[in-house]
Design a protein around this motif. Structure first.
Motif, mmCIF file in Angstrom:
data_model
loop_
_atom_site.group_PDB
_atom_site.id
_atom_site.type_symbol
_atom_site.label_atom_id
_atom_site.label_comp_id
_atom_site.label_asym_id
_atom_site.label_seq_id
_atom_site.Cartn_x
_atom_site.Cartn_y
_atom_site.Cartn_z
ATOM 1 N N LEU A 1 0.829 -1.199 0.000
ATOM 2 C CA LEU A 1 0.000 0.000 0.000
ATOM 3 C C LEU A 1 0.868 1.255 0.000
ATOM 4 O O LEU A 1 0.473 2.298 -0.512
ATOM 5 C CB LEU A 1 -0.894 0.025 1.248
ATOM 6 N N ASP B 1 -1.435 -4.797 2.436
ATOM 7 C CA ASP B 1 -2.795 -5.321 2.523
ATOM 8 C C ASP B 1 -2.646 -6.842 2.479
ATOM 9 O O ASP B 1 -2.134 -7.388 1.499
ATOM 10 C CB ASP B 1 -3.622 -4.812 1.346
ATOM 11 N N THR B 2 -3.057 -7.524 3.552
ATOM 12 C CA THR B 2 -2.896 -8.974 3.638
ATOM 13 C C THR B 2 -4.167 -9.614 4.174
ATOM 14 O O THR B 2 -5.088 -8.921 4.600
ATOM 15 C CB THR B 2 -1.734 -9.357 4.591
ATOM 16 N N LYS C 1 -5.153 -8.384 7.493
ATOM 17 C CA LYS C 1 -5.415 -6.941 7.405
ATOM 18 C C LYS C 1 -4.085 -6.219 7.192
ATOM 19 O O LYS C 1 -3.196 -6.747 6.557
ATOM 20 C CB LYS C 1 -6.212 -6.421 8.611
ATOM 21 N N ILE C 2 -3.907 -5.023 7.755
ATOM 22 C CA ILE C 2 -2.679 -4.269 7.483
ATOM 23 C C ILE C 2 -1.510 -4.879 8.248
ATOM 24 O O ILE C 2 -1.598 -5.103 9.454
ATOM 25 C CB ILE C 2 -2.831 -2.784 7.846
#
Length: 167
Positions: A91, A111-112, A115-116
Motif C-alpha cells: 500500500l 494489505d494482507t 489486514k494491514i
C-alpha cells in the motif's frame, strides 16, 4: 578560482548521477518486491525464492519464526504446493540506500489476509541484480487495542519468554 568551479561542477554532476541511479534502483526494487509478493500469491515457489539471496532470512509474525532460507523453503513448500501461499499487496513503501548504493533497506505497509501488516527488509546488490537478504513481517496493532492484544499474546508468549531468557 577555476579549480573551485571545476570541483563544484564535478560535485554537482556526481550528485545528479547518484540521484538518477537511486531513482532507477528504487524502480527496480519496487518491481522486485511487487513481483516477489505476486509470486507468493500465485504459488510460484521457485520464482518466489529466486528473489532472495542464498543466505536470505524471513522473520514471520510469530515470535518463533526466524527462518533461514533452507528452513523457510521447507516450511513454505506445502503452502505453495496447495496452489496459494499468501497474498501481500504493498500500500505504501519507502526505500533507502547506503552511500555505495549496493545495500538498500525498506519498509512497507501491506494489505494482507491479516489486514494491514508491515514489512521491512534489506536488499543487497549482486552484480546488477537486487536480492532480498532479510525480510521482517509484522502485524500492526492499533495503539488503543494494545492492552487487549497483550492479554491474548501473554498466554502463548510467556513460555517463549521464559525459554529465551533462560538462554
Amino acid at each position: 578560482m577555476k579549480k573551485v568551479i571545476v570541483l563544484f561542477c564535478i560535485l554537482l554532476l556526481g550528485s545528479k548521477s547518484f540521484s538518477q541511479n537511486a531513482d532507477s534502483d528504487k524502480k527496480k526494487i519496487n518491481t522486485i518486491l511487487d513481483s516477489w509478493h505476486k509470486a507468493a500469491a500465485n504459488a510460484e515457489f521457485d520464482n518466489y525464492f529466486s528473489y532472495m539471496t542464498s543466505n536470505g532470512v524471513f522473520i514471520g509474525t510469530d515470535a518463533t519464526e526466524n527462518w533461514q532460507i533452507a528452513a523457510f523453503k521447507a516450511f513454505s513448500k506445502p503452502y505453495f504446493d496447495k496452489g496459494k501461499a499468501w497474498s501481500f499487496t504493498s500500500l505504501q513503501r519507502n526505500i533507502y540506500f547506503d552511500k555505495t548504493q549496493n545495500t538498500a533497506w525498506f519498509d512497507e505497509l501491506l494489505d494482507t489476509q491479516m489486514k494491514i501488516c508491515r514489512g521491512s527488509g534489506v536488499l543487497i546488490k549482486e552484480g546488477k541484480n537486487w536480492k532480498i537478504a532479510h525480510y521482517v513481517l509484522s502485524m500492526t496493532i492499533p495503539n488503543d487495542n494494545t492492552d487487549e492484544v497483550v492479554k491474548i499474546k501473554e498466554k502463548i508468549e510467556n513460555g517463549v519468554l521464559e525459554k529465551l531468557k533462560a538462554k
